[in-house]
Enzyme design. Structure first.
Site, PDB file in Angstrom:
ATOM      1  N   CYS A 170       0.828  -1.218   0.000  1.00  0.00           N
ATOM      2  CA  CYS A 170       0.000   0.000   0.000  1.00  0.00           C
ATOM      3  C   CYS A 170       0.861   1.266   0.000  1.00  0.00           C
ATOM      4  CB  CYS A 170      -0.877   0.028   1.249  1.00  0.00           C
ATOM      5  SG  CYS A 170      -1.835  -1.458   1.462  1.00  0.00           S
ATOM      6  N   ARG A 188       4.543   0.525  -6.301  1.00  0.00           N
ATOM      7  CA  ARG A 188       4.522  -0.359  -5.122  1.00  0.00           C
ATOM      8  C   ARG A 188       3.538  -1.513  -5.294  1.00  0.00           C
ATOM      9  NH1 ARG A 188       6.340   2.809  -0.434  1.00  0.00           N
ATOM     10  NH2 ARG A 188       4.947   1.703   0.970  1.00  0.00           N
ATOM     11  N   TRP A 237      -3.277  -2.457  -1.470  1.00  0.00           N
ATOM     12  CA  TRP A 237      -2.891  -3.788  -1.981  1.00  0.00           C
ATOM     13  C   TRP A 237      -3.569  -4.760  -1.032  1.00  0.00           C
ATOM     14  CZ3 TRP A 237       1.456  -7.366  -0.650  1.00  0.00           C
ATOM     15  CH2 TRP A 237       1.760  -8.238  -1.706  1.00  0.00           C
ATOM     16  N   ASN A 247      -1.387   1.911   6.349  1.00  0.00           N
ATOM     17  CA  ASN A 247      -0.507   0.833   5.840  1.00  0.00           C
ATOM     18  C   ASN A 247      -0.163  -0.037   7.034  1.00  0.00           C
ATOM     19  OD1 ASN A 247      -0.478   1.876   3.310  1.00  0.00           O
ATOM     20  ND2 ASN A 247       1.658   2.528   3.308  1.00  0.00           N
ATOM     21  N   GLU A 271      19.689 -15.407  -9.290  1.00  0.00           N
ATOM     22  CA  GLU A 271      19.097 -14.095  -9.602  1.00  0.00           C
ATOM     23  C   GLU A 271      18.418 -14.129 -10.961  1.00  0.00           C
ATOM     24  OE1 GLU A 271      18.201 -11.762  -8.013  1.00  0.00           O
ATOM     25  OE2 GLU A 271      17.857 -10.179  -9.485  1.00  0.00           O
ATOM     26  N   LYS A 298      14.396 -13.365 -11.563  1.00  0.00           N
ATOM     27  CA  LYS A 298      13.939 -12.356 -12.543  1.00  0.00           C
ATOM     28  C   LYS A 298      12.920 -12.967 -13.492  1.00  0.00           C
ATOM     29  CE  LYS A 298      14.983  -9.038 -11.033  1.00  0.00           C
ATOM     30  NZ  LYS A 298      15.351  -9.504  -9.783  1.00  0.00           N
ATOM     31  N   HIS A 334      22.181 -35.023  -8.691  1.00  0.00           N
ATOM     32  CA  HIS A 334      21.566 -35.457  -7.417  1.00  0.00           C
ATOM     33  C   HIS A 334      20.053 -35.344  -7.473  1.00  0.00           C
ATOM     34  CE1 HIS A 334      25.562 -35.765  -5.704  1.00  0.00           C
ATOM     35  NE2 HIS A 334      25.832 -34.621  -6.302  1.00  0.00           N
ATOM     36  N   LYS A 389       6.839  -3.855  -4.146  1.00  0.00           N
ATOM     37  CA  LYS A 389       8.227  -3.413  -4.260  1.00  0.00           C
ATOM     38  C   LYS A 389       8.959  -3.587  -2.939  1.00  0.00           C
ATOM     39  CE  LYS A 389      11.953  -1.735  -5.935  1.00  0.00           C
ATOM     40  NZ  LYS A 389      12.779  -2.634  -6.803  1.00  0.00           N
TER      41      LYS A 389
HETATM   42  C1  AGP Z   1      13.550  -8.692  -6.418  1.00  0.00           C
HETATM   43  O1  AGP Z   1      13.387  -8.487  -7.806  1.00  0.00           O
HETATM   44  C2  AGP Z   1      12.273  -8.595  -5.652  1.00  0.00           C
HETATM   45  N1  AGP Z   1      11.602  -7.387  -5.898  1.00  0.00           N
HETATM   46  C3  AGP Z   1      12.441  -8.943  -4.198  1.00  0.00           C
HETATM   47  O2  AGP Z   1      13.017 -10.227  -4.112  1.00  0.00           O
HETATM   48  C4  AGP Z   1      13.328  -7.979  -3.363  1.00  0.00           C
HETATM   49  O3  AGP Z   1      14.672  -8.118  -3.751  1.00  0.00           O
HETATM   50  C5  AGP Z   1      13.194  -8.383  -1.884  1.00  0.00           C
HETATM   51  O4  AGP Z   1      11.840  -8.215  -1.508  1.00  0.00           O
HETATM   52  C6  AGP Z   1      14.088  -7.568  -0.957  1.00  0.00           C
HETATM   53  O5  AGP Z   1      13.716  -6.215  -1.025  1.00  0.00           O
HETATM   54  P1  AGP Z   1      14.718  -5.123  -0.372  1.00  0.00           P
HETATM   55  O6  AGP Z   1      16.004  -5.201  -1.148  1.00  0.00           O
HETATM   56  O7  AGP Z   1      14.004  -3.831  -0.522  1.00  0.00           O
HETATM   57  O8  AGP Z   1      14.924  -5.518   1.076  1.00  0.00           O
END
Ligand code: AGP
Length: 608
Positions: A2, A27, A74, A100, A481, A485, A504, A603
């Site tokens: 939110c 967000r 949200w 929030n 990573e 993504k 394994h 976010k």
């Molecule tokens: C990554 O693309 C995601 N948005 C998520 O994994 C993010 O990295 C994670 O929530 C950690 O957020 P922060 O770096 O703001 O702590």
């Protein structure tokens, strides 16, 4: 997650609130609403869906009021409906609030308010009624809010307005960030700095347990004991230019392309070539203390955790002390063993991730040195650590983290240099690393120039339903990573494994319908990784390799190859991850996904 924006001043509040909500769209949300004081009454307009839906609805009611609050929701408690959309209001509709966080004891509070008429399914609404009850008892809005919040279990960031206190906004926080923008005879309240920056860079950050009473001309802040306190006014260097898309189709693509320039921002003024070292004053430790650190722990979530895993490899190679990376949501409940010379780094783009915050509170409780590697200036984690370093990636608005990841690694390398040169790392070795670091931005640019080629490759793979990402050594966190993504923005299933793990179990899944994506750059594990890929090829798995420029032998193995420049092994994640960011981005665009705001994601995860 939110978003909150509030305004009190001389201008019409509605356009400022709507613009503020648009800055908070990144967000993630599913409905939006606002409340403006107009002709002695508070008028409330809400709509599900995008901000445009709310803006269109507002065209029918041209609100002139100069004080208001707004919210993007949200959904957590209750479905996506107008009734559940904030602002929520009291029975007499004289008090409106946006919230929030999570009110854990909302059912108990609801039951303690017989006779009150609740219109939504949300936990937040109970706060409006609780404040109404307290306000009837004492007639002072701030006191009423304080008394109401003292009965709450959970987290909150709130903004409250009342008809009977026309020129006032009350705002408070516990566990969910609230920032206050100081303008010329006007004030802004928000859940982060992004919507405020177009108007002012002077920001006050509320801390947990604090409450502010804001009028057009004044702001008073009180602590949990109701004592008035003075808070520093910080100057935020980000400008609203750095928060626009600047011609890119999506924030995510802009932020991928930001990487060379923000990488330079991360290292600028922090290296000393002649001594082959780095100088990060924020560590707040003297050389003796740094020399006596005998264990390092990176704590983070998601992409930041993957950066922390890179940090683990780098610290063990350059500093030769036991180093680990821990997922914060596990670490916080693990009753960790902390020694008196343990250094914990909290790694976080937003600086608000609740699991990371809770984990470092636990580490601090047990005596660790706790430092931050953070992007958002003044964020909660930045203010709860005893020092650290800002990564200077600038506002990262796409939910999928890209430039923050590479800048986190940049800062980790600088820390490893600083600590390593106090131990066994030689000046020559340090200088070699620094020179290689200074080459990274140009090398990133050569990869970014391949974006169209990567787009074409991604289209070849868009119909597959499953992927493996395989890497060894420092290419294993790169694989993790790349897999995250792909998952988070294309909604396609993928898993990352160390290359040696295939035998394994996972290899049973390999087939022509199960592609392998592998960062397999020229390093000491190249041959081992190659044999893993040969096993996959023998089972007809399509292979996309991220390989070192001029590697000809990989052509016998891979169906598609994206070449990256050669760099030091410890710097490879800075380059090898970029093709995977672009691969996921282009695939998501091809599939028509909401690239900047993928479904179900926020976010910053400020609730458990
Ligand atoms: C990554 O693309 C995601 N948005 C998520 O994994 C993010 O990295 C994670 O929530 C950690 O957020 P922060 O770096 O703001 O702590």
């Amino acid at each position: 997650m939110c978003g909150i924006i509030g305004y009190i001043g001389q201008k019409k509040a509605t356009p400022i609130l709507i613009q503020g909500l648009r800055h908070l769209e990144y967000r993630g949300y599913d409905s939006a609403g606002l409340a403006v004081r107009e002709d002695g009454k508070i008028k409330c307009v809400k709509e599900v869906g995008r901000i445009d839906n709310l803006a269109n609805k507002l065209k029918q009611s041209d609100l002139e009021g100069t004080i208001g609050i707004a919210h993007t929701r949200w959904a957590t408690h209750g479905g996506v409906t107008q009734k559940n959309t904030h602002p929520h209001f009291s029975c007499d509709k004289k008090i409106h609030l946006v919230h929030n966080g999570i009110i854990e004891n909302y059912k108990e509070i609801k039951n303690s308010l017989p006779g009150h008429k609740f219109v939504s399914e949300t936990d937040s609404e109970v706060l409006a009624h609780l404040i109404e009850k307290e306000y009837k008892n004492n007639g002072n809005l701030r006191i009423a809010v304080e008394k109401a919040l003292s009965q709450v279990r959970g987290t909150y960031g709130i903004a409250v307005i009342a008809e009977d206190e026309p020129q006032k906004i009350i705002t408070a926080r516990l566990g969910s960030p609230i920032v206050i923008g100081i303008g010329e005879n006007e004030y802004f309240i928000a859940s982060d700095t992004t919507p405020i920056l177009p108007y002012t860079k002077k920001i006050v950050f509320l801390d947990d347990g604090e409450i502010a009473e804001i009028t057009k001309d004044n702001i008073q802040i009180f602590n949990i004991k109701d004592e008035e306190i003075k808070k520093p006014i910080e100057k935020i260097q980000w400008d609203n230019k750095s928060t626009g898309k600047q011609g890119f189709a999506h924030y995510m693509l802009k932020e991928i392309y930001d990487q060379p320039s923000v990488f330079e921002d991360a290292i600028r003024g922090r290296i000393k070539l002649e001594e082959g070292t780095a100088i990060l004053g924020g560590i707040n430790m003297d050389n003796y203390q740094m020399r006596h650190i005998d264990r390092v722990i990176f704590i983070a979530c998601g992409t930041a955790f993957h950066a922390g895993l890179v940090g683990k490899y780098i610290f063990e190679k350059l500093v030769n002390i036991p180093t680990e990376a821990n997922i914060a949501s596990e670490y916080r409940y693990s009753n960790p063993t902390i020694g008196e010379n343990t250094l914990v780094f909290a790694v976080s783009q937003s600086g608000e991730t609740i699991d990371t915050l809770a984990a470092i509170r636990e580490a601090k409780q047990k005596g660790a040195f706790v430092r931050g590697i953070i992007n958002v200036v003044g964020s909660t984690i930045a203010r709860e650590t005893d020092g650290g370093t800002y990564i200077h990636a600038g506002p990262e608005l796409a939910v999928a983290s890209t430039k923050a990841y590479t800048n986190m690694i940049a800062v980790m390398i600088l820390y490893a240099l600083q600590f390593g040169r106090l131990r066994k790392l030689t000046v020559i070795q340090g200088q070699e690393i620094i020179k290689a670091l200074q080459n990274i931005p140009a090398q990133m640019e050569t990869i970014l120039k391949q974006s169209d080629k990567i787009k074409n490759i991604s289209e070849k793979y868009k119909n597959f339903k499953n992927f493996f990402f395989l890497g060894r050594g420092l290419n294993y966190p790169v694989a993790l990573e790349g897999s995250l993504k792909l998952k988070e923005i294309t909604y396609i299933h993928s898993e990352a494994y160390p290359g040696g793990e295939m035998k394994h179990g996972p290899i049973s899944l390999i087939s022509e319908n199960f592609p392998i994506i592998s960062p397999i750059t020229k390093n000491d594990l190249y041959e081992k990784m190659k044999s893993n890929l040969e096993e996959a090829k023998a089972r007809k798995s399509p292979i996309l390799a991220i390989a070192t420029e001029a590697d000809e032998s990989i052509k016998d193995l891979a169906d598609d190859i994206i070449y990256v420049p050669q760099t030091l092994n410890i710097l490879e994640p800075l380059l090898n991850t970029i093709p995977l960011q672009l691969f996921a981005y282009h695939m998501a665009v091809t599939l028509g996904r909401d690239v900047d705001k993928p479904r179900n994601l926020a976010k910053s995860v400020t609730v458990e």
